[in-house]
Design a protein around this motif. Structure first.
Motif, PDB file in Angstrom:
ATOM      1  N   ALA A 106       0.739  -1.235  -0.117  1.00  0.00           N
ATOM      2  CA  ALA A 106       0.061   0.075   0.022  1.00  0.00           C
ATOM      3  C   ALA A 106       0.940   1.310  -0.071  1.00  0.00           C
ATOM      4  O   ALA A 106       0.418   2.158  -0.755  1.00  0.00           O
ATOM      5  N   GLN A 107       1.888   1.177   0.666  1.00  0.00           N
ATOM      6  CA  GLN A 107       2.736   2.379   0.921  1.00  0.00           C
ATOM      7  C   GLN A 107       3.219   2.969  -0.629  1.00  0.00           C
ATOM      8  O   GLN A 107       3.453   4.062  -0.814  1.00  0.00           O
ATOM      9  N   GLY A 108       3.731   1.785  -1.122  1.00  0.00           N
ATOM     10  CA  GLY A 108       4.527   2.046  -2.493  1.00  0.00           C
ATOM     11  C   GLY A 108       3.352   2.447  -3.230  1.00  0.00           C
ATOM     12  O   GLY A 108       3.723   3.301  -4.422  1.00  0.00           O
ATOM     13  N   ALA A 109       2.420   1.873  -3.322  1.00  0.00           N
ATOM     14  CA  ALA A 109       1.181   2.065  -4.336  1.00  0.00           C
ATOM     15  C   ALA A 109       0.758   3.702  -4.167  1.00  0.00           C
ATOM     16  O   ALA A 109       0.542   4.508  -5.126  1.00  0.00           O
ATOM     17  N   VAL A 110       0.527   4.171  -2.892  1.00  0.00           N
ATOM     18  CA  VAL A 110       0.166   5.554  -2.643  1.00  0.00           C
ATOM     19  C   VAL A 110       1.229   6.486  -2.889  1.00  0.00           C
ATOM     20  O   VAL A 110       0.984   7.673  -3.688  1.00  0.00           O
ATOM     21  N   MET A 111       2.604   5.931  -2.767  1.00  0.00           N
ATOM     22  CA  MET A 111       3.588   7.032  -3.231  1.00  0.00           C
ATOM     23  C   MET A 111       3.634   7.157  -4.651  1.00  0.00           C
ATOM     24  O   MET A 111       4.063   8.173  -5.322  1.00  0.00           O
ATOM     25  N   CYS A 112       3.327   5.898  -5.384  1.00  0.00           N
ATOM     26  CA  CYS A 112       3.298   6.093  -6.723  1.00  0.00           C
ATOM     27  C   CYS A 112       2.341   7.311  -7.322  1.00  0.00           C
ATOM     28  O   CYS A 112       2.555   7.876  -7.912  1.00  0.00           O
TER      29      CYS A 112
END
Length: 118
Positions: A96-102
């Motif tokens: 989730a964190q990577g997807a949000v940062m993307c």
């Protein structure tokens, strides 16, 4: 040129299985028979966990359980937790964190156009 931002992956791709319902049923019955335990028993569940090559737990950020002094009479040492809370967002997928940062990066670099460009 516009920098490329690639988002993707996740647990669903990691967990893909080619077994049909009858194969799964046969497998569960076999595990139950081999272990001499009823399918709905804790012993059978432990055997299934031991035989599994996939662990969903590794895909989620699971906060440790810290018992309160009132509930355990002391310590408050962290223990592995079992997360059964309903009516919440649930556990945070590690992806989730990577997807949000993307998405934030696309927004910052392309503004509203990032929404339409993928």
């Amino acid at each position: 040129s516009t920098p490329s931002v690639v988002c993707g992956g996740g647990m669903a791709a990691d967990a893909a299985q080619d077994q049909g319902p009858e194969d799964v049923g046969s497998y569960l019955r076999e595990i139950s028979e081999v272990n001499g335990a009823a399918l709905a028993s804790a012993a059978c569940a432990r055997a299934l966990d031991a035989a599994s090559t996939f662990s969903a737990r590794s895909h989620f950020a699971i906060p440790p359980h810290r018992p309160s002094a009132a509930s355990d009479g002391g310590g408050g040492e962290a223990e592995p937790s079992v997360y059964l809370t309903g009516h919440s967002l649930g556990l945070q997928p590690r992806s989730a964190q990577g997807a949000v940062m993307c998405e934030l990066t696309k927004w910052a670099e392309r503004g509203v156009a990032g929404h339409f460009e993928g």
